[in-house]
Design a protein around this motif. Structure first.
Motif, PDB file in Angstrom:
ATOM      1  N   ASN A 111       3.305  -1.395   4.080  1.00 24.70           N
ATOM      2  CA  ASN A 111       3.044   0.010   3.763  1.00 24.70           C
ATOM      3  C   ASN A 111       4.337   0.701   3.355  1.00 24.70           C
ATOM      4  OD1 ASN A 111       1.217   2.211   3.568  1.00 24.70           O
ATOM      5  ND2 ASN A 111       2.033   3.054   5.472  1.00 24.70           N
TER       6      ASN A 111
ATOM      7  N   LYS B  38      -5.342  -3.967   5.794  1.00 23.88           N
ATOM      8  CA  LYS B  38      -5.116  -4.904   6.895  1.00 23.88           C
ATOM      9  C   LYS B  38      -6.446  -5.386   7.481  1.00 23.88           C
ATOM     10  CE  LYS B  38      -2.007  -4.514  10.051  1.00 23.88           C
ATOM     11  NZ  LYS B  38      -1.258  -5.776   9.844  1.00 23.88           N
TER      12      LYS B  38
ATOM     13  N   TYR C 219      -3.408   1.416   3.924  1.00 25.29           N
ATOM     14  CA  TYR C 219      -2.785   0.348   4.712  1.00 25.29           C
ATOM     15  C   TYR C 219      -3.738  -0.170   5.788  1.00 25.29           C
ATOM     16  CZ  TYR C 219       0.432  -1.673   8.200  1.00 25.29           C
ATOM     17  OH  TYR C 219       1.051  -2.490   9.121  1.00 25.29           O
TER      18      TYR C 219
ATOM     19  N   THR D  93       0.847  -1.197   0.000  1.00 22.41           N
ATOM     20  CA  THR D  93       0.000   0.000   0.000  1.00 22.41           C
ATOM     21  C   THR D  93       0.875   1.236   0.000  1.00 22.41           C
ATOM     22  OG1 THR D  93      -0.150   0.073   2.432  1.00 22.41           O
ATOM     23  CG2 THR D  93      -1.825  -1.213   1.257  1.00 22.41           C
TER      24      THR D  93
ATOM     25  N   VAL E 150       0.411  -7.250   4.733  1.00 19.17           N
ATOM     26  CA  VAL E 150       0.320  -5.907   4.156  1.00 19.17           C
ATOM     27  C   VAL E 150       1.579  -5.114   4.472  1.00 19.17           C
ATOM     28  CG1 VAL E 150      -1.059  -3.818   3.953  1.00 19.17           C
ATOM     29  CG2 VAL E 150      -2.187  -6.000   4.436  1.00 19.17           C
TER      30      VAL E 150
END
Length: 318
Positions: A62, A51, A47, A41, A60
């Motif tokens: 970021n 998640k 983000y 992301t 995930v």
């Protein structure tokens, strides 16, 4: 009243140098994990939603580190490596991340990552006037004329969350039920937040807000407010002295009590305007990222947005 900004396009050569740079500045906040859907992301609110929807089925990563303002950030070499190995790449679009087209071209040729512009479907706001325009399809969106701050309105955030859910299911249909269930939980939280904003702000006697950075157009549109900004869509844009004087006169004429500023950019101009007009300063957070202190305190999109609502109520009293 929106002040014009002068921003140059990011040159490909500058971006390429940034992508090749190593050992300088913060790197991606995570590593690829085998056996899960890996998602990259671009900045904080995406983000958080990714998640929430991905849950235990997703890993995930970021790109933006804590405390970094997203407008002028550019990715680095490790970000290309991670994204090339990922299954999903979520970016806001609407012109926020000007580096994305060049970034996607730089991914490994054998990558299978699916890029998703999560703001797709949001009715976008033109920045150089009061008109609003829906951009359709995958065409280029002019980052200098479209307000990219879609996530600041819970109504837009609901569209963004649905786009993410659909992308998760597309790349990992085996876990469709899990993605759908977690998405519905997130949707309910966003609907509750939307109802709080709608109910509370509709009762306020004042409807005008003065902000440092023109980041609250979607919030203003969706909840019946009028936004006046010191700077334009970029927090780095410097207003003209004439514009500041006009805005100071407007604050005095309308009896506005507070000038809003945000934590990830300088509050100098907001404090200057407040001093000139006899107003006070107050935080209105565009939720572009978390500070280290906010992370320690366990803040998230919802707590920051409710803090915004509390401050809006204070500013919009008679």
């Amino acid at each position: 009243m929106k002040l014009r900004i002068k921003a140059g396009a990011i040159l490909s050569v500058v971006l390429l140098m940034s992508l090749l740079a190593t050992g300088c500045g913060p790197q991606s906040q995570g590593k690829i994990v085998e056996g899960k859907v890996n998602v990259v992301t671009t900045f904080y609110p995406i983000y958080e939603f990714a998640k929430a929807i991905g849950g235990e089925d997703a890993n995930v990563i970021n790109l933006l580190p804590a405390g970094v303002e997203p407008h002028d950030w550019t990715p680095r070499s490790q970000d290309i490596v991670n994204t090339s190995k990922a299954q999903l790449f979520f970016y806001n679009g609407a012109g926020l991340e000007g580096w994305v087209p060049q970034f996607l071209k730089g991914l490994n040729k054998d990558t299978k990552v699916k890029a998703c512009e999560v703001s797709k479907g949001v009715k976008l706001i033109e920045a150089d006037g009061d008109s609003e325009h829906q951009h359709e399809g995958e065409g280029h969106r002019d980052q200098h004329h479209v307000d990219p701050h879609t996530w600041v309105s819970p109504k837009s955030a609901m569209i963004m969350a649905e786009n993410m859910k659909n992308s998760y299911i597309e790349v990992d249909p085996a876990h469709k039920d899990g993605y759908t269930h977690r998405y519905m939980e997130l949707q309910k939280k966003l609907e509750d937040l939307d109802n709080e904003f709608s109910t509370t702000l509709s009762q306020m006697p004042r409807k005008e807000i003065v902000v440092s950075h023109e980041a609250f157009g979607y919030l203003a549109r969706d909840y019946g407010l009028t936004q006046y900004s010191i700077m334009g869509l970029s927090p780095d844009a410097e207003p003209r002295a004439r514009d500041l004087m006009q805005l100071s006169n407007l604050v005095k004429e309308k009896g506005i009590h507070y000038i809003f500023f945000e934590q990830l950019v300088s509050d100098r101009l907001a404090k200057t305007l407040a001093s000139e007009s006899g107003a006070e300063v107050l935080v209105l957070n565009p939720v572009e990222g978390l500070t280290e202190d906010q992370i320690k305190h366990g803040d998230d999109y919802f707590s920051l947005m409710r803090n915004n609502l509390t401050n809006l109520v204070l500013a919009l009293q008679e």
